[in-house]
Design an enzyme around this catalytic site. Sequence first.
Site, PDB file in Angstrom:
ATOM      1  N   GLU A 134       0.784  -1.239   0.000  1.00 54.29           N
ATOM      2  CA  GLU A 134       0.000   0.000   0.000  1.00 54.29           C
ATOM      3  C   GLU A 134       0.812   1.283   0.000  1.00 54.29           C
ATOM      4  O   GLU A 134       0.336   2.308   0.479  1.00 54.29           O
ATOM      5  CB  GLU A 134      -0.903  -0.015   1.246  1.00 54.29           C
ATOM      6  CG  GLU A 134      -0.151   0.150   2.595  1.00 54.29           C
ATOM      7  CD  GLU A 134       0.169  -1.149   3.323  1.00 54.29           C
ATOM      8  OE1 GLU A 134       0.250  -2.192   2.654  1.00 54.29           O
ATOM      9  OE2 GLU A 134       0.352  -1.121   4.561  1.00 54.29           O
ATOM     10  N   GLU A 155      -3.560  -3.934   9.747  1.00 54.67           N
ATOM     11  CA  GLU A 155      -3.945  -5.077   8.917  1.00 54.67           C
ATOM     12  C   GLU A 155      -5.295  -5.671   9.314  1.00 54.67           C
ATOM     13  O   GLU A 155      -6.129  -5.954   8.448  1.00 54.67           O
ATOM     14  CB  GLU A 155      -2.851  -6.150   8.930  1.00 54.67           C
ATOM     15  CG  GLU A 155      -1.528  -5.696   8.292  1.00 54.67           C
ATOM     16  CD  GLU A 155      -1.670  -5.201   6.859  1.00 54.67           C
ATOM     17  OE1 GLU A 155      -2.730  -5.416   6.242  1.00 54.67           O
ATOM     18  OE2 GLU A 155      -0.708  -4.578   6.359  1.00 54.67           O
ATOM     19  N   HIS A 173      -8.287  -3.648  -0.500  1.00 52.88           N
ATOM     20  CA  HIS A 173      -7.483  -3.701   0.728  1.00 52.88           C
ATOM     21  C   HIS A 173      -6.375  -2.639   0.693  1.00 52.88           C
ATOM     22  O   HIS A 173      -6.235  -1.839   1.621  1.00 52.88           O
ATOM     23  CB  HIS A 173      -6.889  -5.100   0.901  1.00 52.88           C
ATOM     24  CG  HIS A 173      -6.010  -5.269   2.101  1.00 52.88           C
ATOM     25  ND1 HIS A 173      -6.474  -5.771   3.292  1.00 52.88           N
ATOM     26  CD2 HIS A 173      -4.700  -4.994   2.293  1.00 52.88           C
ATOM     27  CE1 HIS A 173      -5.492  -5.799   4.169  1.00 52.88           C
ATOM     28  NE2 HIS A 173      -4.398  -5.321   3.581  1.00 52.88           N
ATOM     29  N   GLU A 174      -5.614  -2.640  -0.379  1.00 52.82           N
ATOM     30  CA  GLU A 174      -4.493  -1.689  -0.452  1.00 52.82           C
ATOM     31  C   GLU A 174      -5.017  -0.259  -0.498  1.00 52.82           C
ATOM     32  O   GLU A 174      -4.451   0.637   0.113  1.00 52.82           O
ATOM     33  CB  GLU A 174      -3.598  -1.985  -1.659  1.00 52.82           C
ATOM     34  CG  GLU A 174      -3.058  -3.416  -1.743  1.00 52.82           C
ATOM     35  CD  GLU A 174      -2.436  -3.949  -0.468  1.00 52.82           C
ATOM     36  OE1 GLU A 174      -1.903  -3.152   0.324  1.00 52.82           O
ATOM     37  OE2 GLU A 174      -2.500  -5.177  -0.251  1.00 52.82           O
TER      38      GLU A 174
END
Length: 886
Positions: free
Chosen positions: A277, A333, A310-311
Amino acid sequence: MPDTQRDASATPQPIRRQDYRPPAFLVDTVELVFDLDPSATTVRARLALRRNRAHGDLAAPLRLDGEGLELLEIALDGVPLPPNRYRIGPDGALCIPNAPGICTLETRVRIAPDRNTELSGLYTSGGNFYTQCEAEGFRRITFFPDRPDVMARYTVTLIADRARWPVLLSNGNPEGSGAAQGGKHWVRWVDPHPKPSYLFALVAGDLVNVHDTFTTRSGRQVSLNIWVRRGDEPRCGHAMESLKRAMRWDEETFGLEYDLDVFNIAAVSDFNMGAMENKGLNIFNTKYVLASPETATDADWQGIETVVSHEYFHNWTGNRVTCRDWFQLSLKEGLTVFRDQEFSADQGSRAVKRIRDVRGLRAAQFPEDAGPMAHPVRPDSYIEIENFYTPTVYQKGAEVVRLIHTRIGAAAFRKGMDLYIARHDNQAVTIEEFVQAMQDASGEDLSAFMGWYSQAGTPEVTAEDAYDPAARRYTLTLRQRTPPTPGQPEKRPLPIPVAMGLLDPAGQALPTRLAGENEARAGTRMLLLDQAERRFVFEDVPAPPVPSLLRGFSAPVRLGGIPRERLRFLAVHDTDPFVRWDSHQQYATALVLDMVAAHRRGEPLGFDPALAEAVTTTLAGADDDPAFAAEVLALPSEGVIADQMEVADPEAIHLAREHLRREIGRRCADTLRAAYEALTDTGPYRIDGRGIGRRALRNACLGYLAAAGEEGVRLAKAQFDAQANMTDVLAALSLLADTDAPAREEALAAFHARWRGDELVLDKWFAIQAMSSRPDTVAAVRALYRHPDFDLRNPNRARALIGAFASGNPARFHDASGEGYRFLADAVIALDPINGATAARLVSPLGLWRRQAPERAALMRRELERILALPCLSRGTFEKVSKALA
Ligand code: ZN
């Protein structure tokens, strides 16, 4: 230079959470100039440093991490530093005693990206440059306090040959470019947001971009680009659509907007994990970017949506608010996985998404939590932080965030997120700060939930109940117990929310009224099991009810001991789809375990006709929700079944599970065949929930038919030959791979011939053979290891063969000869000096020897000992293997 060499014989020492101390120096700004060359890149760094009072010792030396850096120049406040003013330690770190409280340090170092096989720091892949800095890769690029609580503003200038590396990317916004001497060019990037070094990134290459734009809800235009090799452009559409949907979702759900003018994604085929990320410049494994119907399965399609979102979500949970230290990893996370799970749930069927996530948790996290590497969601110590990017930190961490969400409700959770970000924007914080924000926003005391972060192991929950017809009273007693884990022999009870309901004997949902309540409530209610044992008394219950417990999997626990007739009842009648699915799974698991026991006694395995009935019923009602039906039809994996046994018996489990599949295939052949045909799509290929569900269901039917014999295998071959889409081709090929049919070799050869030029598809070819149930699979895997297309240095390829075999094929990995273990150890030994992080990941299955019978356990230990005896193990592999043997 013997004094700068690491002493290979020294035992690596653990880092402890308790030892945290704020950094001695902070960095306000960083200016980096890269002169890129594969074998000799120079990095000029100019750091504006400031002593940090919070550290305590105002005389502490200035210490900068470094690893494998060749120092060419060093100057402090503009004056070159003589060698007696600094030291480079045995670990590579640069130490300057007596540095002024405010100073500017300039260094120039040389590194060799083309020799970087660890893929951490700056490396080359296919002639292009990429970086990976999380967790501790930045120190392999330049001298720096490489820890997440040092947040600085970066200005980065990239210089490279214009013809070979026309595209030069880094974090933030582009702020200038031009020509440089000798056919080179330069580009400058400025990132206005302070960030920790692990979020630094650069990409330089001969790449092309797929471009789009996104207008934020406050009206800002963001330029979106996905950078890939020429020719890969047509495969980026799904990643781009997923990105835009994620951006919109985060605005709508959490009020979070993107904060730069550009968002770049670069795809690379040599990558240690899924994606990273980095601020404004995400770097992705090609596996999570590139997809077309011909090359990607439906699972790949869903993986892309998950990883892209997610990223992206890390931009706020991770980047704007980051971690104080790596023990807090789940702060970013666990929370970000929770967010991507919610996003995906909102894109399609929430129930099916939940089922898949729980399946994943049970397959990977439960065994970890019961093995030698068991650790709390927030670990207390580590030797190699790379080893702690685990299912526990990610998936169980997400479950713990979900517990809080469940406890305080969606509205208070949203307020808590607002508060968390308002308080801690641009800070590096701890998990306490997250929970505190949730507590302050909701007014609920969440202190007991911190136990979920500090205690390892999966709690086991059992239920006991009694019905008193005279008093019309029903008593439910819930108990919890967590088995000991390494370093934590004693366990405390945790707060476990148990979502539940009662059904009457006819299968109707009953309103429930607990003793002391005035009114009965309809629907699901929440019980809090926050002691070792709690009794819940329900009044006005007309008949002995069946309890439905842990609806929606309301806590990451093992719920055991539910009698079979109740499982059968719940599988049909419960209002909660998760419980219906799970009751099927548990029922099937119980049957397989019975068969395993029968097999050991030398008795026939038998068959429970209820299972065939369940298949027929499921198929009859499948049209409403084919994806759900497919999940019901999919038997628990061999690994998940083994995880239910004190001492596993991989051979017997395989035998019993195959027997079950064959019997279902035989007894339900007509229904399965009819369903298979009815599900054959004649229309266009669609990648939506229904299309995916229909293919999953159809392939589940095919699986049973193939298990039953000839006819199914013929169907599989026909499906393979039709080459409709990768999902169907691969489902068919994996069934053929289990057989001795001549069609097997034919199909494998055809697949290889067609896809040899496509790395991601070729990975599938390796993985399918590695997961074949044929008895000769170990030998086949050894042969594939020597195949010209096998490349140990490419993590995707290594995982496709070695990982698929060791983690995805328990029956053959645990071959009684020990050959499977020997292969894994050989591969780990070969890979460790090339890429220690990947080797350490692959070695895990050997560590679970305690769950095997003595003969197998001894063989596994022998391989672990062989690895541990090597003189120069990576810290990561050392940690895994030494803990497994401890
Ligand atoms: Zn993440």
